[in-house]
Enzyme design. Structure first.
Site, PDB file in Angstrom:
ATOM      1  N   HIS A 126      -5.813  -0.320   5.690  1.00  0.00           N
ATOM      2  CA  HIS A 126      -5.478   0.456   6.581  1.00  0.00           C
ATOM      3  C   HIS A 126      -6.998   0.425   7.785  1.00  0.00           C
ATOM      4  O   HIS A 126      -7.646   1.513   7.853  1.00  0.00           O
ATOM      5  CB  HIS A 126      -5.332   1.734   6.131  1.00  0.00           C
TER       6      HIS A 126
ATOM      7  N   HIS B 154       3.349  14.372   0.953  1.00  0.00           N
ATOM      8  CA  HIS B 154       2.792  15.700   0.605  1.00  0.00           C
ATOM      9  C   HIS B 154       3.792  16.749   0.736  1.00  0.00           C
ATOM     10  O   HIS B 154       4.503  16.352   2.071  1.00  0.00           O
ATOM     11  CB  HIS B 154       1.765  16.070   1.379  1.00  0.00           C
TER      12      HIS B 154
ATOM     13  N   HIS C  36       0.834  -1.163   0.120  1.00  0.00           N
ATOM     14  CA  HIS C  36      -0.195  -0.003   0.106  1.00  0.00           C
ATOM     15  C   HIS C  36       0.901   1.219  -0.078  1.00  0.00           C
ATOM     16  O   HIS C  36       1.098   1.887   1.005  1.00  0.00           O
ATOM     17  CB  HIS C  36      -1.131   0.072   1.247  1.00  0.00           C
TER      18      HIS C  36
ATOM     19  N   HIS D 199       1.913   5.137  -2.228  1.00  0.00           N
ATOM     20  CA  HIS D 199       1.438   6.179  -3.237  1.00  0.00           C
ATOM     21  C   HIS D 199       2.562   6.928  -3.728  1.00  0.00           C
ATOM     22  O   HIS D 199       3.067   7.722  -2.727  1.00  0.00           O
ATOM     23  CB  HIS D 199       0.446   7.056  -2.635  1.00  0.00           C
ATOM     24  N   PHE D 200       3.416   6.361  -4.877  1.00  0.00           N
ATOM     25  CA  PHE D 200       4.588   7.015  -5.063  1.00  0.00           C
ATOM     26  C   PHE D 200       4.283   8.488  -5.929  1.00  0.00           C
ATOM     27  O   PHE D 200       5.133   8.812  -6.477  1.00  0.00           O
ATOM     28  CB  PHE D 200       5.530   5.981  -6.063  1.00  0.00           C
ATOM     29  N   ARG D 201       3.164   8.747  -6.184  1.00  0.00           N
ATOM     30  CA  ARG D 201       2.718   9.975  -6.897  1.00  0.00           C
ATOM     31  C   ARG D 201       3.023  10.346  -8.335  1.00  0.00           C
ATOM     32  O   ARG D 201       2.820  11.461  -8.693  1.00  0.00           O
ATOM     33  CB  ARG D 201       3.411  11.133  -5.932  1.00  0.00           C
TER      34      ARG D 201
ATOM     35  N   ASN E 297      -4.407   6.141  -7.408  1.00  0.00           N
ATOM     36  CA  ASN E 297      -4.993   7.654  -7.316  1.00  0.00           C
ATOM     37  C   ASN E 297      -3.976   8.573  -7.596  1.00  0.00           C
ATOM     38  O   ASN E 297      -3.355   9.602  -6.970  1.00  0.00           O
ATOM     39  CB  ASN E 297      -5.933   7.929  -6.113  1.00  0.00           C
TER      40      ASN E 297
ATOM     41  N   ASP F   2       0.668   2.786   3.703  1.00  0.00           N
ATOM     42  CA  ASP F   2      -0.198   3.797   2.941  1.00  0.00           C
ATOM     43  C   ASP F   2       0.673   5.075   2.858  1.00  0.00           C
ATOM     44  O   ASP F   2       0.559   6.417   3.194  1.00  0.00           O
ATOM     45  CB  ASP F   2      -1.204   4.096   4.047  1.00  0.00           C
TER      46      ASP F   2
ATOM     47  N   HIS G 226     -10.893   0.836   0.383  1.00  0.00           N
ATOM     48  CA  HIS G 226     -10.494   2.112   1.429  1.00  0.00           C
ATOM     49  C   HIS G 226     -11.988   2.203   1.968  1.00  0.00           C
ATOM     50  O   HIS G 226     -13.168   2.514   1.203  1.00  0.00           O
ATOM     51  CB  HIS G 226     -10.049   3.520   0.871  1.00  0.00           C
TER      52      HIS G 226
END
Length: 428
Positions: free
Chosen positions: A241, A314, A57, A59-61, A91, A310, A182
């Site tokens: 999560h 940011h 899980h 998020h490497f963006r 996402n 997760d 989610h």
């Protein structure tokens, strides 16, 4: 110990078959483990050789959000943290909800990622038929291009809310691929947000109210619904999560339903909002001390199947504001294994459970053959840990592109010395 470690990792304590044995590990030219040689232990031998962490899980963006993070920077952070396999969420921009977007994301990861990877495919109300046909069946032509389907039952980063229960039933009944959810009720979140927005009358709602907005009830409502539907249809449900003690009561009953807990929810609690503010704001929210302690107990009583992060970087500029304005998510992958090993040292869980929940079980759940365990014939995805050296998190040693960590100032009781992916030492 040979510092090059290209073929033989010698004089270490190797975690294999559920326990540590002293010896040497031989890696073949194919990147697989060729031999485990048990040898007498020396007084100098203290390092642990563990299977690399599989983080299901992240998020490497990339694409589209690379001001926050990118594949190169976050896979460096992963490798530095002993993570050798990541499963990236859909996402991004554009969302990974079309074959074209999936193909482009594969191109980017193959080019830039320092560790092994897989990709989640996002499900929306509009793409279920195509997704099931292309990726959802044993004979689907592009089955191996994804690790599973991801559904956002509550809105989070990326605008991929899917709240049509008829479509969800179609997905659950239509595939035996893993479906990750989610799990938060959008209706309950909206009602709670309106309540606190009115309470603070135009002022910023403090971040301490985040777990009251994204509440226990918001999580429980959709998790209860999804678990019931999975029991009815036989779907391979993976609840991402988990954050509440109540949700844990629904886990561990049937093998087709598994639960994941994240490092942040095992480490932090609502008391930490006062100290860390929006740095620990994430969705679902970090909740009470009692919830955190229940999650920790779930690591050893069979209700939690796996640990992930997760990991969601940011910029600090995105984290300004309160419960309704600051971005949700935090970087955590570089220090996830260290954090869980710290819990291990504290007696929360034994070392064999660390390996089981962070490596073995994710490999099993997502069909990653030859991964997750140190045994002859498996890929040499490995992490070398010194259990007698410390690591203090500071801005100087953070590799995530966003440049900060909620763990800053924390001193862990272990140090990661090296990571190998497919038998090759990673230079991070």
């Amino acid at each position: 110990m040979d510092e090059n470690l290209s073929k033989v990792i010698s004089d270490v304590n190797i975690f294999t078959e559920g326990h540590l044995v002293h010896g040497n590990l031989v890696v073949g030219a194919d990147g697989r483990i060729a031999e485990i040689q048990q040898t007498p232990c020396t007084k100098e031998s203290t390092c642990w050789l563990l299977p690399g962490v599989i983080d299901a899980h992240v998020h490497f963006r990339e694409p589209g959000l690379t001001q926050k993070a990118d594949i190169a920077s976050e896979s460096r952070a992963a490798a530095a943290g002993g993570v050798t396999y990541v499963l990236d969420m859909p996402n991004v921009k554009p969302t990974t909800t079309t074959p074209e977007a999936l193909a482009e994301k594969h191109r980017l990861f193959k080019e830039k990622c320092l560790v092994n990877y897989g990709l989640w495919y996002g499900i929306t109300v509009n793409n279920i038929d195509e997704a099931l046909a292309l990726y959802g069946q044993p004979d689907s032509p592009h089955r191996d291009e994804i690790c599973g389907f991801k559904v956002f039952l509550g809105s989070s980063t990326g605008g991929m809310l899917m709240n049509d229960q008829q479509k969800l039933r179609q997905l659950f009944a239509g595939t035996q691929r893993v479906v990750g959810i989610h799990s938060e009720s959008e209706d309950i979140i909206r009602q709670n947000a309106d309540h606190y927005r009115e309470m603070f009358a135009g002022q910023e709602v403090p971040v301490e109210y985040h777990p009251k907005i994204r509440s226990n009830e918001a999580c429980m409502a959709t998790t209860r619904m999804a678990v019931a539907l999975a029991k009815e249809t036989g779907a391979q449900l993976h609840v991402c999560h988990i954050t509440t003690a109540d949700e844990l009561q629904l886990m561990g009953e049937t093998p087709n339903i598994t639960g994941e807990v994240c490092v942040s929810h095992l480490w932090f609690c609502d008391e930490d909002y006062q100290r860390l503010g929006t740095r620990i704001k994430c969705n679902p929210a970090i909740k009470t001390v009692q919830d955190r302690e229940a999650l920790r107990r779930g690591l050893t009583d069979g209700r939690i199947f796996s640990i992930a992060t997760d990991h969601a970087p940011h910029l600090m500029s995105d984290k300004q504001g309160g419960a309704l304005r600051a971005a949700s998510g935090m970087p955590s992958i570089q220090f996830s294994l260290l954090a869980i090993l710290e819990l291990c040292k504290q007696g929360v869980l034994p070392l064999n459970k660390v390996v089981e929940l962070m490596s073995q079980h994710p490999a099993e759940r997502f069909g990653l053959a030859g991964r997750g365990e140190i045994r002859v014939g498996n890929y040499a995805d490995l992490v070398l840990v010194d259990p007698n050296a410390t690591t203090t998190v500071s801005k100087e040693n953070i590799l995530s592109k966003c440049g900060w960590s909620p763990f800053e100032g924390t001193t862990f009781s272990h140090r990661i010395l090296a990571t190998w992916v497919n038998g090759k030492k990673v230079n991070y």
